[in-house]
Design a protein around this motif. Structure first.
Motif, PDB file in Angstrom:
ATOM      1  N   HIS A 286       0.793  -1.012   0.052  1.00 40.98           N
ATOM      2  CA  HIS A 286       0.034  -0.114   0.063  1.00 40.98           C
ATOM      3  C   HIS A 286       0.997   1.215  -0.058  1.00 40.98           C
ATOM      4  O   HIS A 286       1.920   1.420   0.701  1.00 40.98           O
ATOM      5  CB  HIS A 286      -0.914   0.219   1.217  1.00 40.98           C
ATOM      6  N   ALA A 287       0.417   2.194  -0.926  1.00 39.35           N
ATOM      7  CA  ALA A 287       1.187   3.432  -1.045  1.00 39.35           C
ATOM      8  C   ALA A 287       0.468   4.771  -0.490  1.00 39.35           C
ATOM      9  O   ALA A 287      -0.674   4.508  -0.989  1.00 39.35           O
ATOM     10  CB  ALA A 287       2.193   3.526  -2.328  1.00 39.35           C
ATOM     11  N   TYR A 288       1.006   5.760   0.050  1.00 35.17           N
ATOM     12  CA  TYR A 288       0.117   6.933   0.414  1.00 35.17           C
ATOM     13  C   TYR A 288       1.089   8.215   0.203  1.00 35.17           C
ATOM     14  O   TYR A 288       2.411   8.074   0.349  1.00 35.17           O
ATOM     15  CB  TYR A 288      -0.439   6.635   1.391  1.00 35.17           C
ATOM     16  N   ARG A 289       0.506   9.490  -0.022  1.00 40.04           N
ATOM     17  CA  ARG A 289       1.291  10.575  -0.232  1.00 40.04           C
ATOM     18  C   ARG A 289       1.206  11.436   0.897  1.00 40.04           C
ATOM     19  O   ARG A 289       0.002  11.449   1.512  1.00 40.04           O
ATOM     20  CB  ARG A 289       0.822  11.200  -1.360  1.00 40.04           C
ATOM     21  N   GLN A 290       2.233  12.008   1.451  1.00 41.40           N
ATOM     22  CA  GLN A 290       2.033  12.921   2.626  1.00 41.40           C
ATOM     23  C   GLN A 290       1.466  14.350   1.941  1.00 41.40           C
ATOM     24  O   GLN A 290       2.115  15.019   1.099  1.00 41.40           O
ATOM     25  CB  GLN A 290       3.362  13.239   3.104  1.00 41.40           C
ATOM     26  N   ASP A 299       3.398  12.142   9.154  1.00 42.04           N
ATOM     27  CA  ASP A 299       2.336  12.741   8.293  1.00 42.04           C
ATOM     28  C   ASP A 299       0.971  13.188   9.228  1.00 42.04           C
ATOM     29  O   ASP A 299       0.238  12.388   9.902  1.00 42.04           O
ATOM     30  CB  ASP A 299       1.712  11.316   7.475  1.00 42.04           C
ATOM     31  N   ALA A 300       0.801  14.246   8.789  1.00 44.80           N
ATOM     32  CA  ALA A 300      -0.520  14.942   9.389  1.00 44.80           C
ATOM     33  C   ALA A 300      -1.788  14.566   8.507  1.00 44.80           C
ATOM     34  O   ALA A 300      -3.024  14.359   9.147  1.00 44.80           O
ATOM     35  CB  ALA A 300      -0.447  16.324   9.641  1.00 44.80           C
ATOM     36  N   VAL A 301      -1.774  14.612   7.317  1.00 47.06           N
ATOM     37  CA  VAL A 301      -2.693  14.080   6.381  1.00 47.06           C
ATOM     38  C   VAL A 301      -1.935  13.329   5.291  1.00 47.06           C
ATOM     39  O   VAL A 301      -0.706  13.819   4.941  1.00 47.06           O
ATOM     40  CB  VAL A 301      -3.262  15.403   5.587  1.00 47.06           C
ATOM     41  N   LYS A 302      -2.724  12.267   4.846  1.00 49.68           N
ATOM     42  CA  LYS A 302      -2.159  11.372   3.636  1.00 49.68           C
ATOM     43  C   LYS A 302      -3.228  11.022   2.992  1.00 49.68           C
ATOM     44  O   LYS A 302      -4.396  10.993   3.254  1.00 49.68           O
ATOM     45  CB  LYS A 302      -1.403  10.253   4.510  1.00 49.68           C
ATOM     46  N   GLU A 303      -2.885  10.618   1.849  1.00 47.28           N
ATOM     47  CA  GLU A 303      -3.803  10.172   0.790  1.00 47.28           C
ATOM     48  C   GLU A 303      -3.299   8.965   0.161  1.00 47.28           C
ATOM     49  O   GLU A 303      -2.006   8.827  -0.459  1.00 47.28           O
ATOM     50  CB  GLU A 303      -4.137  11.267  -0.251  1.00 47.28           C
ATOM     51  N   SER A 304      -3.951   7.900  -0.103  1.00 46.85           N
ATOM     52  CA  SER A 304      -3.697   6.620  -0.864  1.00 46.85           C
ATOM     53  C   SER A 304      -3.172   6.880  -2.405  1.00 46.85           C
ATOM     54  O   SER A 304      -3.957   7.388  -2.937  1.00 46.85           O
ATOM     55  CB  SER A 304      -4.704   5.595  -0.678  1.00 46.85           C
ATOM     56  N   PRO A 351      -1.133   1.736  10.072  1.00 48.06           N
ATOM     57  CA  PRO A 351      -1.830   0.876   9.041  1.00 48.06           C
ATOM     58  C   PRO A 351      -3.116   1.095   8.638  1.00 48.06           C
ATOM     59  O   PRO A 351      -3.761   0.757   7.782  1.00 48.06           O
ATOM     60  CB  PRO A 351      -1.680  -0.613   9.754  1.00 48.06           C
ATOM     61  N   MET A 352      -3.728   2.281   9.363  1.00 52.54           N
ATOM     62  CA  MET A 352      -4.908   2.717   9.035  1.00 52.54           C
ATOM     63  C   MET A 352      -5.446   3.026   7.754  1.00 52.54           C
ATOM     64  O   MET A 352      -6.642   2.875   7.250  1.00 52.54           O
ATOM     65  CB  MET A 352      -5.420   3.685  10.251  1.00 52.54           C
ATOM     66  N   ASN A 353      -4.546   3.775   7.001  1.00 49.22           N
ATOM     67  CA  ASN A 353      -4.827   4.236   5.869  1.00 49.22           C
ATOM     68  C   ASN A 353      -4.957   3.134   4.751  1.00 49.22           C
ATOM     69  O   ASN A 353      -6.029   3.137   3.925  1.00 49.22           O
ATOM     70  CB  ASN A 353      -3.824   5.342   5.266  1.00 49.22           C
ATOM     71  N   ALA A 354      -4.282   2.150   4.955  1.00 48.28           N
ATOM     72  CA  ALA A 354      -4.356   1.163   3.948  1.00 48.28           C
ATOM     73  C   ALA A 354      -5.629   0.079   4.234  1.00 48.28           C
ATOM     74  O   ALA A 354      -6.308  -0.032   3.547  1.00 48.28           O
ATOM     75  CB  ALA A 354      -3.254   0.202   4.490  1.00 48.28           C
ATOM     76  N   LEU A 355      -5.996   0.221   5.550  1.00 48.67           N
ATOM     77  CA  LEU A 355      -7.233  -0.616   5.978  1.00 48.67           C
ATOM     78  C   LEU A 355      -8.432   0.123   5.323  1.00 48.67           C
ATOM     79  O   LEU A 355      -9.564  -0.278   4.820  1.00 48.67           O
ATOM     80  CB  LEU A 355      -7.427  -0.551   7.536  1.00 48.67           C
ATOM     81  N   LEU A 356      -8.507   1.543   5.560  1.00 46.74           N
ATOM     82  CA  LEU A 356      -9.570   2.367   5.185  1.00 46.74           C
ATOM     83  C   LEU A 356      -9.734   2.369   3.588  1.00 46.74           C
ATOM     84  O   LEU A 356     -10.798   2.426   2.752  1.00 46.74           O
ATOM     85  CB  LEU A 356      -9.574   3.765   5.414  1.00 46.74           C
ATOM     86  N   ALA A 357      -8.452   2.172   2.819  1.00 53.72           N
ATOM     87  CA  ALA A 357      -8.404   1.847   1.236  1.00 53.72           C
ATOM     88  C   ALA A 357      -8.815   0.425   0.824  1.00 53.72           C
ATOM     89  O   ALA A 357      -8.652   0.299  -0.328  1.00 53.72           O
ATOM     90  CB  ALA A 357      -7.094   2.499   0.962  1.00 53.72           C
ATOM     91  N   GLY A 358      -8.996  -0.391   1.844  1.00 56.91           N
ATOM     92  CA  GLY A 358      -9.210  -1.650   1.368  1.00 56.91           C
ATOM     93  C   GLY A 358      -8.323  -2.773   1.669  1.00 56.91           C
ATOM     94  O   GLY A 358      -8.512  -3.786   1.298  1.00 56.91           O
ATOM     95  N   HIS A 359      -7.076  -2.551   2.080  1.00 51.99           N
ATOM     96  CA  HIS A 359      -5.959  -3.380   2.396  1.00 51.99           C
ATOM     97  C   HIS A 359      -5.807  -3.494   4.058  1.00 51.99           C
ATOM     98  O   HIS A 359      -5.305  -2.339   4.430  1.00 51.99           O
ATOM     99  CB  HIS A 359      -4.666  -2.864   1.862  1.00 51.99           C
ATOM    100  N   ASP A 360      -6.298  -4.681   4.477  1.00 55.21           N
ATOM    101  CA  ASP A 360      -5.951  -5.034   5.790  1.00 55.21           C
ATOM    102  C   ASP A 360      -4.692  -5.462   5.958  1.00 55.21           C
ATOM    103  O   ASP A 360      -4.427  -6.716   6.020  1.00 55.21           O
ATOM    104  CB  ASP A 360      -7.036  -5.924   6.283  1.00 55.21           C
ATOM    105  N   PRO A 379      -4.566  -4.479  -6.017  1.00 57.73           N
ATOM    106  CA  PRO A 379      -4.280  -2.858  -5.429  1.00 57.73           C
ATOM    107  C   PRO A 379      -5.709  -2.366  -4.844  1.00 57.73           C
ATOM    108  O   PRO A 379      -6.705  -3.021  -5.208  1.00 57.73           O
ATOM    109  CB  PRO A 379      -4.026  -2.366  -6.743  1.00 57.73           C
ATOM    110  N   CYS A 380      -5.449  -1.526  -3.886  1.00 59.13           N
ATOM    111  CA  CYS A 380      -6.397  -1.059  -3.202  1.00 59.13           C
ATOM    112  C   CYS A 380      -6.842   0.426  -3.831  1.00 59.13           C
ATOM    113  O   CYS A 380      -6.247   0.720  -4.939  1.00 59.13           O
ATOM    114  CB  CYS A 380      -6.172  -0.837  -1.823  1.00 59.13           C
ATOM    115  N   ARG A 381      -7.780   0.908  -3.333  1.00 57.37           N
ATOM    116  CA  ARG A 381      -8.430   2.201  -3.789  1.00 57.37           C
ATOM    117  C   ARG A 381      -7.409   3.347  -3.491  1.00 57.37           C
ATOM    118  O   ARG A 381      -6.926   3.450  -2.550  1.00 57.37           O
ATOM    119  CB  ARG A 381      -9.624   2.698  -3.123  1.00 57.37           C
TER     120      ARG A 381
END
Length: 483
Positions: A286-290, A299-304, A351-360, A379-381
Motif C-alpha cells: 500500500h502506498a500513500y502521499r504526505q 504525516d498529518a494528512v495522507k492520501e492513498s 496501518p489505518m490508511n491502508a485499511l480504509l483504502a481496502g487493504h488490511d 491493488p487497493c483504492r
C-alpha cells in the motif's frame, strides 16, 4: 506532555470497558524511569458494558466493521510497545476485529494506555536504556502468559530478530534474520542495498569522520546519522553554520561510530509504501502521499496512491533480503514513474490508511506470522484521505507559534474543511474507543496555552522505547542470551 493521573491507579481496566478517571493530578508522559514493579495491572469494573464490536455498526462510525470484520477466531496478541502512532493504530484495528490485545511499554502514560481495547498493560524496561533487560522481561511475560502472536510494531524488532529462536519457543513472530534487519534499519546500509540492487536514490555520499562531514560545501543537502526514527538525527542543511551545528550534534550523540549519510536535497512530494512479505515473497503493498506534514516529519494528512513501480522495487528488495514480516519505505515522488528512495522502516507504519483504502495489511501480517500462505492482495483504492489530528495540531504549532492559527486548525479539523474535507481520523476512533481522544484534547489545550511547547511535546514521543546508538552497540555486542 501532561496527562491526568489517577490517585493510586492510572486507569481502571475492564473487558470492553472505558478507563475511569477519578480525582486528578498531573503526570509527565516521559516516564523513562522503570520501577521495580514492571507489570501494572488495574482493577476491573463489574458492570455491563457495550462490546465495541457491536457498537461500531456501519451506520454509526467510519471505523465500522466494514473496514475490518471481527475475526472468526480471536487471537491473543502482545504488542512490543504502545507509545508510537503505529502501535495506537494497530490497537484500533486489532481491537475492533475482536482480538485480545496486551501492550508492553516503559511509559505508563503511552498512547496505548488510553484505550478500552487494551486488555492489559505491562510496564517494561526501555529498549533504549536496557535492551537486554527488555528482551528478558518480554520472555518472562511470554513464558508466564499465553499469547498466539508477538507483534514487533516498532524498532523492538531490531533486538527481537537477534533472539528470534528463543521467542519462537513461546509465541509466533514474523521477523527476518538479524543481518537482513540491520540492512533495512541503518540508513547507510539501506543506501548500500539500493546501490547493489540498482534502485534510485538521491545522490549520496557516506562518511566516517567528523572532518570529512565538516568539509562539505554543496548546499542544500540532507545529513543523516545511520540510526534515527521520526526524523531524529536528520538535518536539512542550507548554510555552513547549520552544517557546523549538525556536526556538533552528531558528535554529541556518538554518531561518528557509524556511517554518516549526506544526500542531495530534492524538493519533491514525500510518499510512503508499506508491504508484507512471507519469506521473500511480496503479499500486499500500500502506498500513500504526505499531504500535510506534522511533528517530527510525520504525516498529518495522507492520501492513498497507486504506485506499480514501487511495488516492483519492493518485490526486489524483499527477495534479496528474504524478508519475512512487514517492511516500509519512504521515497520522493518526482513523477508517477520517477521515485527516489530516502529511508526504510522494517515494520508496518500506521496501518489505518491502508485499511480504509481496502487493504488490511495488519491481518495479512497476522496470517504470515501464524505460518499461513495467503494469496497476494490486489491493488487497493487510490484517493482515500486520512489524518491524525494530534500530528496536525503539533505541526501547526511548530510552524506558526500562533494561538489564532491553532484555533483555526481546530475548527478545520472539527468541521472537516480545507485539507480535511472527506478525510477520516486515524488515531482517535472516538465512537468505539473514546479514551483515545484524551491525549489529543490535552495536547490541544496545552498548545493553546503555550504554542511554543509544540517541540517539547513532540520530543516526548522519542522516549526510551526507541533505539539509540548506545543501545544498538549493546545489542550488537550481546550474544542473544537473556539476562
Amino acid at each position: 506532555m501532561v496527562f491526568p493521573r489517577v490517585h493510586g491507579q492510572l486507569i481502571a481496566e475492564a473487558e470492553y470497558g472505558p478507563p475511569v478517571v477519578r480525582d486528578c493530578e498531573t503526570l509527565s508522559i516521559s516516564g523513562d524511569a522503570v520501577s521495580d514493579r514492571h507489570v501494572m495491572t488495574t482493577e476491573r469494573i463489574r458492570r455491563p458494558l457495550v462490546d465495541p464490536r457491536q457498537e461500531a455498526s456501519p451506520g454509526a462510525a467510519p471505523y465500522a466493521l466494514r473496514h475490518g470484520e471481527a475475526s472468526a477466531s480471536p487471537l491473543r496478541i502482545l504488542l512490543s510497545e504502545g507509545s508510537s502512532t503505529s502501535a495506537r493504530e494497530a490497537i484500533t484495528v486489532l481491537g475492533m476485529q475482536g482480538h485480545h490485545v496486551e501492550v508492553c511499554d516503559p511509559n505508563p502514560c503511552c498512547l496505548g494506555r488510553f484505550s478500552r481495547l487494551v486488555r492489559r498493560f505491562h510496564r517494561c524496561p526501555g529498549l533504549g536504556i536496557d535492551p537486554v533487560g527488555y528482551v528478558t522481561f518480554l520472555l518472562e511475560i511470554l513464558a508466564r502468559r499465553r499469547f498466539d502472536i508477538l507483534l514487533p510494531i516498532h524498532e523492538q524488532g531490531y533486538v527481537l530478530s537477534k533472539t528470534r529462536e528463543a521467542i519462537e519457543n513461546h509465541v509466533a513472530v514474523a521477523l527476518p534474520s538479524h543481518a537482513a534487519y540491520q540492512k533495512a534499519h541503518s540508513k547507510a546500509s539501506f543506501s548500500r542495498l539500493l546501490s547493489v540492487l540498482d534502485l534510485p536514490q538521491p545522490r549520496t555520499l557516506l562518511f566516517r569522520t567528523r572532518e570529512d562531514v565538516a568539509a562539505l560545501d554543496c548546499f542544500p543537502l540532507m545529513l543523516k546519522a545511520a540510526t534515527g526514527t521520526a526524523s531524529r538525527a536528520v538535518w536539512l542543511v542550507k548554510k555552513p553554520h547549520e552544517l557546523a551545528a549538525a556536526v556538533e550534534e552528531l558528535a554529541r550523540d556518538g554518531a561518528f561510530a557509524g556511517d554518516i549519510v549526506a544526500q542531495e536535497f530534492i524538493d519533491a512530494p514525500v510518499e510512503h509504501a508499506q508491504a508484507v512479505f512471507s519469506h521473500g515473497r511480496l503479499l500486499g503493498m500500500h502506498a500513500y502521499r504526505q499531504i500535510a506534514r506534522g511533528a517530527g516529519g510525520g504525516d498529518a494528512v495522507k492520501e492513498s496512491v497507486h504506485r506499480p513501480l514501487v511495488r516492483e522495487h519492493l518485490t526486489r528488495i524483499g527477495e534479496h533480503l528474504n524478508w519475512h514480516g512487514a517492511l516500509s519505505v519512504d521515497y520522493l515522488a518526482l513523477g508517477e514513474n520517477d521515485v527516489r528512495y530516502i529511508d526504510c522502516n522494517p515494520r508496518l507504519v500506521e496501518p489505518m490508511n491502508a485499511l480504509l483504502a481496502g487493504h488490511d495489511l495488519l491481518n495479512l501480517l497476522l496470517q504470515v506470522t501464524r505460518g499461513a500462505s495467503p494469496e497476494p492482495l490486489a491493488p487497493c483504492r487510490a484517493g482515500v484521505r486520512t489524518h491524525l489530528a494530534l500530528q496536525a495540531l503539533l505541526g501547526c504549532a511548530m510552524r506558526t507559534r500562533s494561538r489564532l492559527e491553532l484555533l483555526r486548525e481546530c475548527r478545520r479539523l472539527l468541521m472537516r474543511t480545507g485539507i480535511y474535507e472527506g478525510s477520516e481520523e486515524e488515531l482517535t476512533p472516538l465512537r468505539i474507543d473514546w479514551p483515545s481522544v484524551i491525549p489529543t484534547v490535552v495536547a490541544a489545550a496545552w498548545l493553546l496555552i503555550r504554542p511554543k511547547a509544540a517541540e517539547q511535546l513532540a520530543n516526548k514521543g522519542w522516549g526510551s522505547h526507541l533505539l539509540n546508538s548506545e543501545s544498538i552497540r549493546i545489542i550488537e555486542g550481546w550474544n542473544g542470551s537473556p539476562a
